[in-house]
Write a protein that holds these residues in place. Structure first.
Motif, PDB file in Angstrom:
ATOM      1  N   VAL A  97       0.838  -1.198   0.000  1.00  0.00           N
ATOM      2  CA  VAL A  97       0.000   0.000   0.000  1.00  0.00           C
ATOM      3  C   VAL A  97       0.875   1.251   0.000  1.00  0.00           C
ATOM      4  N   VAL A  98       1.922   1.266   0.828  1.00  0.00           N
ATOM      5  CA  VAL A  98       2.828   2.420   0.894  1.00  0.00           C
ATOM      6  C   VAL A  98       3.559   2.593  -0.430  1.00  0.00           C
ATOM      7  N   GLU A  99       4.029   1.494  -1.014  1.00  0.00           N
ATOM      8  CA  GLU A  99       4.693   1.546  -2.320  1.00  0.00           C
ATOM      9  C   GLU A  99       3.757   2.138  -3.371  1.00  0.00           C
ATOM     10  N   LEU A 100       2.535   1.677  -3.382  1.00  0.00           N
ATOM     11  CA  LEU A 100       1.560   2.137  -4.371  1.00  0.00           C
ATOM     12  C   LEU A 100       1.245   3.613  -4.205  1.00  0.00           C
ATOM     13  N   SER A 101       0.979   4.042  -2.968  1.00  0.00           N
ATOM     14  CA  SER A 101       0.521   5.411  -2.747  1.00  0.00           C
ATOM     15  C   SER A 101       1.649   6.432  -2.795  1.00  0.00           C
ATOM     16  N   HIS A 102       2.902   6.003  -2.555  1.00  0.00           N
ATOM     17  CA  HIS A 102       4.014   6.952  -2.519  1.00  0.00           C
ATOM     18  C   HIS A 102       4.928   6.870  -3.742  1.00  0.00           C
ATOM     19  N   ARG A 103       5.131   5.685  -4.290  1.00  0.00           N
ATOM     20  CA  ARG A 103       6.120   5.555  -5.359  1.00  0.00           C
ATOM     21  C   ARG A 103       5.494   5.293  -6.734  1.00  0.00           C
ATOM     22  N   LEU A 104       4.200   5.018  -6.761  1.00  0.00           N
ATOM     23  CA  LEU A 104       3.494   4.791  -8.018  1.00  0.00           C
ATOM     24  C   LEU A 104       2.287   5.729  -8.086  1.00  0.00           C
ATOM     25  N   PRO A 105       2.515   7.038  -8.061  1.00  0.00           N
ATOM     26  CA  PRO A 105       1.401   7.981  -7.936  1.00  0.00           C
ATOM     27  C   PRO A 105       0.422   7.948  -9.099  1.00  0.00           C
ATOM     28  N   GLN A 106       0.903   7.702 -10.327  1.00  0.00           N
ATOM     29  CA  GLN A 106      -0.011   7.694 -11.467  1.00  0.00           C
ATOM     30  C   GLN A 106      -0.927   6.468 -11.443  1.00  0.00           C
ATOM     31  N   ILE A 107      -0.360   5.315 -11.091  1.00  0.00           N
ATOM     32  CA  ILE A 107      -1.199   4.121 -10.954  1.00  0.00           C
ATOM     33  C   ILE A 107      -2.156   4.290  -9.781  1.00  0.00           C
ATOM     34  N   TRP A 108      -1.685   4.873  -8.672  1.00  0.00           N
ATOM     35  CA  TRP A 108      -2.518   5.112  -7.498  1.00  0.00           C
ATOM     36  C   TRP A 108      -3.702   6.009  -7.855  1.00  0.00           C
ATOM     37  N   ALA A 109      -3.463   7.029  -8.667  1.00  0.00           N
ATOM     38  CA  ALA A 109      -4.545   7.926  -9.072  1.00  0.00           C
ATOM     39  C   ALA A 109      -5.614   7.164  -9.845  1.00  0.00           C
ATOM     40  N   ARG A 110      -5.206   6.230 -10.698  1.00  0.00           N
ATOM     41  CA  ARG A 110      -6.179   5.452 -11.465  1.00  0.00           C
ATOM     42  C   ARG A 110      -6.930   4.467 -10.571  1.00  0.00           C
ATOM     43  N   VAL A 111      -6.249   3.972  -9.536  1.00  0.00           N
ATOM     44  CA  VAL A 111      -6.943   3.124  -8.567  1.00  0.00           C
ATOM     45  C   VAL A 111      -8.033   3.927  -7.867  1.00  0.00           C
ATOM     46  N   GLU A 112      -7.704   5.132  -7.428  1.00  0.00           N
ATOM     47  CA  GLU A 112      -8.682   5.957  -6.715  1.00  0.00           C
ATOM     48  C   GLU A 112      -9.830   6.389  -7.629  1.00  0.00           C
ATOM     49  N   GLU A 113      -9.571   6.463  -8.930  1.00  0.00           N
ATOM     50  CA  GLU A 113     -10.635   6.782  -9.882  1.00  0.00           C
ATOM     51  C   GLU A 113     -11.497   5.568 -10.214  1.00  0.00           C
ATOM     52  N   GLY A 114     -11.100   4.395  -9.716  1.00  0.00           N
ATOM     53  CA  GLY A 114     -11.853   3.182  -9.989  1.00  0.00           C
ATOM     54  C   GLY A 114     -11.553   2.554 -11.332  1.00  0.00           C
TER      55      GLY A 114
END
Length: 444
Positions: A97-114
């Protein structure tokens, strides 16, 4: 077209879709809460961060990659039973979760967009934790637009390419270790009354492709000669036939008097055909000075390869074939139904994989389908052709599925129950009944 009569099957499909959507929302909410919780439970000092034996100290764990915050070990101990996970599993989950939210911000943004499922994003994060800052940024930037539609093999290859580009010492060390791991074992100790023995090995990629072509050709030849065994059995027989063919050659070399043998072993070099994409400076002596020049792409297997590996293959090649770059926008309709090789190559290069919703089977192993059937006036032209794997080709032909091409690599599919899916190179998106795909295709 009239809507089909509503049946219990249709109602169940709608219910499954609603439940799936609800579960996806709940999983997203949980991972967002864990990411927020992790930000509130960081340890600012890296001193002693990797020490897990100091039971009296709340050490910060480097659960994610380079530059990510250190998370309180005591906090993870408290979280683990809430998640219903053992401690080590909870540490790994929080790290993803920390890797995703801090080091993969573009993928994280798409996760939050569903747009990307949580489980897939977390698995990607687990693979990137060992990458340095430049490498993980490369993966995030290039993968984010297409992550929802990528197979795991494609993701693995992108991670490997990032290592090759930005951690070349690690990439070369891994290549050399893999080179030393080559082996070929014929387990004769397990021979018995059954009459079979297991064979297992690890080969150089080019050697493996040579062997695959030889075995496939020999198995096809056996079938043409009347062998009615299954393909697997014929392939096994083919290896024996190839071995016996080799034994007919005189491999002893020169005789005692130095004369050449009567039937010398032919030396032809590798006849393998490799489709490689790389920069024009990649094979030069100063290739390392050019960013990305150390990485080529082996199209046959859709994998990145190092320039050093390509140099070795070229040195052992019997011949090298150079093909021109294809124009993927080329339209050359023909009157025949059969798809010519040049059209097939364009479709494979353009679509990369089967264009059915959610399918990731490679285009090279798929059929080339007429979107508008040829019998109904559809042209045999790349603009009316698409890659469909054999199973989904049958579904389109016999099971009531239909599709249309909105733009290159953008397709609108309709299922027998009138559910619609928009398929792009980046993602497959299920459309709500009231949604309109529109005439303007998405950018990705």
């Amino acid at each position: 077209m009239d809507a089909p009569e509503r049946t219990l099957t249709h109602e169940l499909l709608d219910g499954i879709a609603e439940t799936h959507h609800t579960l996806a929302e709940l999983e997203l909410a949980k991972v967002q809460q864990v990411a927020h919780w992790a930000n509130l439970n960081t340890i600012s000092s890296a001193e002693g961060a990797a020490t897990l034996t100091e039971r009296g100290l709340d050490t910060g764990l480097p659960v994610a990659g380079e530059g990510a915050p250190l998370i309180s070990d005591f906090a993870i101990i408290e979280l683990a039973p809430i998640l219903g996970r053992p401690l080590d599993s909870a540490r790994s989950y929080v790290g993803c979760v920390v890797e995703l939210s801090h080091r993969l911000p573009q993928i994280w943004a798409r996760v939050e967009e569903g747009l990307v499922p949580v489980w897939k994003a977390l698995r990607i994060a687990d693979q990137t934790r060992l990458l340095n800052h430049e490498a993980v940024g490369f993966v995030d930037h290039h993968l984010a637009p297409f992550v929802a539609g990528c197979s795991w093999a494609q993701i693995d290859r992108l991670v490997e390419e990032a290592i090759t580009r930005f951690q070349p010492d690690l990439a070369e060390a891994r290549r050399r270790r893999a080179e030393e791991s080559r082996r070929f074992d014929i387990d004769l100790d397990h021979a018995g009354t059954e009459g079979v023995v297991p064979v297992d090995g690890v080969l150089d990629t080019a050697d493996a492709m040579d062997l695959e072509r030889a075995v496939a050709a020999k198995a096809k030849e056996l079938a043409s000669l009347g062998d009615e065994d299954s393909l697997d059995v014929r392939r096994a027989k083919a290896v024996g036939e190839i071995a016996r063919d080799q034994l007919t050659l005189d491999l002893a070399g020169d005789d005692a008097d130095g004369d050449q043998p009567e039937h010398p072993r032919p030396v032809a070099g590798r006849g393998i055909e490799l489709f490689v994409h790389l920069t024009d400076t990649a094979l030069s002596d100063d290739a390392a000075a050019s960013e990305g020049a150390c990485v080529g792409r082996l199209q046959d297997l859709q994998v990145p390869v190092t320039a050093e590996q390509i140099r070795q293959w070229c040195g052992a090649a019997g011949r090298i074939i150079v093909r021109p770059v294809l124009d993927l926008a080329d339209c050359e309709p023909i009157d025949a139904y059969e798809v010519p090789d040049r059209h097939r190559r364009i479709v494979v290069q353009r679509d990369h994989h089967c264009v059915f919703p959610g399918c990731t089977k490679r285009a090279e192993r798929s059929d080339v389908d007429h979107i508008q059937p040829h019998a109904h006036g559809g042209e045999t032209c790349p603009c009316n052709l698409a890659a469909l794997c054999r199973g989904h080709h049958r579904a389109k032909t016999h099971a009531g599925w239909s599709y249309e091409r909105l733009a290159p690599t953008v397709y609108l599919w309709t299922s027998p129950s009138r559910h619609r899916y928009l398929v792009t190179a980046a993602v497959t998106r299920a459309l709500d009944p009231g949604d309109d795909a529109g005439t303007d295709p998405p950018e990705q």
